[in-house]
Write a protein that holds these residues in place. Structure first.
Motif, mmCIF file in Angstrom:
data_model
loop_
_atom_site.group_PDB
_atom_site.id
_atom_site.type_symbol
_atom_site.label_atom_id
_atom_site.label_comp_id
_atom_site.label_asym_id
_atom_site.label_seq_id
_atom_site.Cartn_x
_atom_site.Cartn_y
_atom_site.Cartn_z
ATOM 1 N N ALA A 138 -7.889 1.319 -0.337
ATOM 2 C CA ALA A 138 -6.444 1.175 -0.469
ATOM 3 C C ALA A 138 -6.007 0.984 -1.913
ATOM 4 O O ALA A 138 -6.780 0.550 -2.771
ATOM 5 C CB ALA A 138 -5.962 0.010 0.380
ATOM 6 N N ARG B 187 0.813 -1.218 0.000
ATOM 7 C CA ARG B 187 0.000 0.000 0.000
ATOM 8 C C ARG B 187 0.842 1.262 0.000
ATOM 9 O O ARG B 187 1.987 1.253 0.441
ATOM 10 C CB ARG B 187 -0.884 0.020 1.244
ATOM 11 N N LEU C 206 -2.830 -0.699 -4.184
ATOM 12 C CA LEU C 206 -1.655 -1.570 -4.141
ATOM 13 C C LEU C 206 -0.645 -1.133 -5.196
ATOM 14 O O LEU C 206 -0.983 -1.006 -6.373
ATOM 15 C CB LEU C 206 -2.059 -3.024 -4.365
ATOM 16 N N ASP D 104 -6.925 -2.302 -3.956
ATOM 17 C CA ASP D 104 -6.806 -3.504 -3.140
ATOM 18 C C ASP D 104 -8.154 -4.221 -3.132
ATOM 19 O O ASP D 104 -9.162 -3.632 -2.737
ATOM 20 C CB ASP D 104 -6.404 -3.099 -1.727
#
Lengths: 147, 147
Positions: free
Chosen positions: B93, B54, B95, B87
């Motif tokens: 989030a 992250r 990635l 994510d």
DNA sequence: GCTCATAGTTAGGCAGCCTAACATTCTTCC
DNA sequence: GGAAGAATGTTAGGCTGCCTAACTATGAGC
């Protein structure tokens, strides 16, 4: 002129060294927050602590260009930590000189930083400290290899 | 909570360590000119090389704030070295994932830098190299003391 | 389902470095 | 001694990387 044949063992050590350095730079950066004096400023004051020196010397020692050094030095001057005086032997040059206040600030910041680093080193055992102490000259030698 | 009583020997070592570090940061900076990839970018790519992570993790590992990490990551993305994907387990989030091109660039830059450092280390004798190798874990330990 | 915490992004600002252009002084060479 | 070139700093303008503050969007708890 061809790059040395890669010695695997040497490359391993280089890899470890590089990784360690990376983290160390990081540590160094966090140690940097000394309130108001930056690491660069500390270095500059440290040079001037020995003897007045030229702007171009400061730049060379810091690894930056002369205009950038001028900038930093002017800030130190405005903070009352150094003075700028024409070099009597060469009117083109400017001598950067530590003021009494600058010396006091430099010493005080040095003490604070030493104390902080000492606190980290206190967590090592005697053997580790000895190992570290032995390696510092070697690292210094590497640093100076650049010259 | 009072600062430890200053152990003079420890302070001496701290002083040497600090001085060495300063020069080392300088060395590290000059090693940094790898053409196009900065040290921070190298670190970021290195993290993503293990597994996607992250933005907030990148920021924490680099010791910078999230917006600054976003900035750097976007640059890496524009350079085609990483991709940004939501994510699947948490749509808030993002990635950060290494692209094939990113992995190649990271490995190549690592090789170049290792070679450069190895060239410096080649100028040491065996004893010095051993001393250095022994000290690296100690320095790592110091670095991690911060956590 | 409302509230609050969490993850990122965007916007605006600051510090430090750079190159280019300039003024001043020293040096060299005729 | 004077002109040409080298050396020393400063000023101007721009770039990068970091920061905080404000915002959007999603997740978690009652």
């Amino acid at each position: 002129m061809s790059p040395d044949p890669p010695d695997p063992q040497l490359l391993d050590l280089a890899q470890s060294f590089r990784t360690t350095l990376r983290h160390t730079v990081f540590l160094s950066r966090s140690m940097d927050s000394d309130g108001d004096i930056t690491a660069m400023q500390m270095s500059t004051l440290g040079m001037a602590a020995d003897a007045p020196l030229r702007v171009s010397r400061v730049a060379a020692n810091l690894g930056i260009r002369v205009p950038s050094a001028t900038e930093q030095i002017i800030k130190l001057e405005q903070a009352g930590l150094v003075s700028r005086q024409p070099d009597p032997t060469d009117s083109r040059a400017v001598l950067v000189k530590l003021t009494a206040q600058g010396r006091a600030a430099w010493e005080e910041a040095g003490r604070r930083r030493n104390a902080r680093v000492a606190a980290l080193l206190a967590r090592l055992d005697d053997g580790e400290r000895a190992t570290l102490a032995a390696a510092l000259p070697v690292i210094q030698k590497i640093n100076h290899t650049l010259g």
